[in-house]
Motif scaffolding. Sequence first.
Motif, PDB file in Angstrom:
ATOM      1  N   CYS A  94       0.723  -0.733  -0.127  1.00 37.55           N
ATOM      2  CA  CYS A  94      -0.507  -0.146   0.148  1.00 37.55           C
ATOM      3  C   CYS A  94       0.884   1.453   0.060  1.00 37.55           C
ATOM      4  O   CYS A  94       0.544   2.197  -0.489  1.00 37.55           O
ATOM      5  CB  CYS A  94      -0.397  -0.130   1.079  1.00 37.55           C
ATOM      6  N   ARG A  95       1.948   1.201   0.317  1.00 32.08           N
ATOM      7  CA  ARG A  95       3.181   2.153   0.411  1.00 32.08           C
ATOM      8  C   ARG A  95       3.650   2.998  -0.458  1.00 32.08           C
ATOM      9  O   ARG A  95       3.241   4.635  -0.772  1.00 32.08           O
ATOM     10  CB  ARG A  95       4.256   1.740   0.951  1.00 32.08           C
ATOM     11  N   ASP A  96       3.311   2.812  -2.139  1.00 30.47           N
ATOM     12  CA  ASP A  96       4.165   2.893  -3.543  1.00 30.47           C
ATOM     13  C   ASP A  96       2.835   3.735  -4.173  1.00 30.47           C
ATOM     14  O   ASP A  96       2.963   4.399  -5.193  1.00 30.47           O
ATOM     15  CB  ASP A  96       4.721   2.123  -4.034  1.00 30.47           C
ATOM     16  N   ARG A  97       1.486   2.800  -3.921  1.00 30.50           N
ATOM     17  CA  ARG A  97       0.621   3.080  -4.865  1.00 30.50           C
ATOM     18  C   ARG A  97      -0.544   4.229  -4.442  1.00 30.50           C
ATOM     19  O   ARG A  97      -0.788   3.186  -3.312  1.00 30.50           O
ATOM     20  CB  ARG A  97       0.349   1.887  -6.272  1.00 30.50           C
ATOM     21  N   ASN A  98      -1.240   5.062  -4.820  1.00 29.30           N
ATOM     22  CA  ASN A  98      -2.305   5.808  -4.045  1.00 29.30           C
ATOM     23  C   ASN A  98      -3.972   4.265  -5.037  1.00 29.30           C
ATOM     24  O   ASN A  98      -3.325   3.279  -5.707  1.00 29.30           O
ATOM     25  CB  ASN A  98      -2.555   6.477  -4.808  1.00 29.30           C
ATOM     26  N   LEU A  99      -5.000   4.613  -4.426  1.00 33.95           N
ATOM     27  CA  LEU A  99      -5.692   4.284  -4.917  1.00 33.95           C
ATOM     28  C   LEU A  99      -6.311   3.773  -6.404  1.00 33.95           C
ATOM     29  O   LEU A  99      -6.058   2.844  -6.904  1.00 33.95           O
ATOM     30  CB  LEU A  99      -7.513   4.587  -4.082  1.00 33.95           C
ATOM     31  N   ILE A 100      -5.970   4.578  -6.997  1.00 32.14           N
ATOM     32  CA  ILE A 100      -5.466   4.727  -8.788  1.00 32.14           C
ATOM     33  C   ILE A 100      -4.849   3.713  -9.185  1.00 32.14           C
ATOM     34  O   ILE A 100      -4.764   3.335 -10.001  1.00 32.14           O
ATOM     35  CB  ILE A 100      -5.996   6.104  -9.134  1.00 32.14           C
ATOM     36  N   GLY A 101      -3.034   4.175  -8.482  1.00 33.11           N
ATOM     37  CA  GLY A 101      -2.599   2.898  -8.942  1.00 33.11           C
ATOM     38  C   GLY A 101      -2.396   1.542  -8.557  1.00 33.11           C
ATOM     39  O   GLY A 101      -2.524   0.557  -9.691  1.00 33.11           O
ATOM     40  N   LEU A 102      -2.841   1.320  -7.540  1.00 29.29           N
ATOM     41  CA  LEU A 102      -3.520  -0.119  -7.132  1.00 29.29           C
ATOM     42  C   LEU A 102      -4.513  -0.624  -7.968  1.00 29.29           C
ATOM     43  O   LEU A 102      -4.182  -2.049  -8.320  1.00 29.29           O
ATOM     44  CB  LEU A 102      -4.119   0.178  -5.541  1.00 29.29           C
TER      45      LEU A 102
END
Length: 616
Positions: free
Chosen positions: A387-395
Amino acid sequence: MGLLQDLKERILIADGAMGTLLYSHGVDRCFEELNLSKPEDIIHIHEAYIAAGAEVIQTNTYGANYVKLARYGLEDEVPSINRAAVRLAKKAAGNKAYVLGTIGGLRSINKSAVSIEEVKRTFREQLFVLLNEDVDGLLLETYYDLEELETVLAIARKETDKPIIAHVSLHEVGVLQDGTPLSEALARLEQLGADVIGLNCRLGPYHMIRSLEEVPLPKKAFLSAYPNASLPDYRDGRLIYETNTDYFKETALAFREQGVRLIGGCCGTTPKHIEAIANALTDRTPITEKVVKQRHVPISIQTNEPNAAPPLQDIVRKRRSVIVELDPPKKLGIAKFLEGAKALKEANIDALTLADNSLATPRISNMALGSIVKEQLGIRPLIHITCRDRNLIGLQSHLMGLHTLGITDVLAITGDPSKIGDFPGATSVYDLSSFDLIRLIRQFNEGLSYSGKPLGQKTNFSIAAAFNPNVRHLDKAVERLEKKIQCGAHYFITQPLYSEQQIEEVYEATKHLETPIYIGIMPLVSARNADFLHHEVPGITLSDEIRSRMAACANDPVQSAREGIAIAKSLIDAAFDLFNGIYLITPFLRYEMTVELVRYIHEKEQAAQERKVLHG
């Protein structure tokens, strides 16, 4: 005549946004605090909405709760801010408008940010102040999380007979972010005792009307709608809403046709928007019948690839299973990585796990390497997702990419904070917690994005979750496991353990669970490696005995590696009869060490099977 009796006979006009007007005047601090410091400004806004035609106004208390006021150091002012808000609204309203006590939702995309117990405590504190000030009704607004709204509605209904308006907020047309259809959600709110049910925020009139087209007229309650002015534009650091007020005049009639009896505005709306609604609705007679549109969005089920292996959780339930972590390289070039992956495949592992920038250190993308080992070597990749590297869109984009590549095995973890890695100034995103990420992946398996929007296909992700037994209170760690199971975890992978006794303790603490567990074991390579893991790596603890054994051969690299393998084998022996799953972590791409351990496990398993046959 009371509010509900009025709604029974005619459509009522509510007010619009408070924050929008304050924001447009340059106010960039806590809006609710202005009830105390700038009361005349709040009264003037209330009066402007009443002059525009509003017959129902809401108190300036949307964020006047402990959690949100604490951001400004105002958490002790909850009672005074809420009391002042009601008195200001009543002063402005006189006998010309009803006053609703507003309580806003706390949860947004990250459900774990505020526990349901904190929601209850915070809600009650605000609720009792508003009720003691004798508001005409309650407005529960901007609730994206249906669980939260149902929880607070039940509390409010138990405490008061006053009218309650309950509003959900949507990211997508006609569906809540957990996939619940709007019509179902509103029916549930009506059953819990809400007198008025509807929508506010996020959507403008166009999408809100489309959503209401799928909602039948309630049996007892009334429908309401508080749309945003439009989608906002972002200019020079400020959010700008530009909807023409004439558009609100046109859409007011459409809301009436959908059975709405209480119409107001949310973000971006002003007294001019409310005046446009009032001018449009010269006929306040509500409709009593409507045609409900049925929306069907087809979602196909993605079938597994031909001859695909069963999910790891099924494999480990039936037989011995070995998975191995091989970290993606920190530098460009993957020859040695592929060499190790090939050797591990030949040793007969069930999956190769690939960390996601472990210890917050940049590495070659694990999705890229996972695709390569899958296609070129025929290895099953198990991709870690932090969960560290991506926001909700990126995930969500990342998950869609994995699905498209045919990669279905994932490990959902929070991820080490950026400050411990190579770039301590980098931002740790954490839009979601590991619990939320597990829920998100489960929702993808149901064919829905986080916002509730259909994906067109159902994914087939097998969801692993992390388990750290290296804690002072193991029972608390097991409670986290149980919560992750509720969120949708299919099996668990532990941090490396370095004690036979600890492995037995983990077994005793988790034997009541049906969810499989892979026990983590990582061979040590040196005394320095042992000391670093023990003192500096979060979640790993080594016994004094093991550190002493490694220290005894500190000056002999070959003997250190042998000792590390010997320790790992003794840990495998301890786990062998208690857990079917073994998770080996490869240190520093020293894959020959994990290959030896994989072979050791298979030899033990073969010997055990032969004994069964002999004594069978």
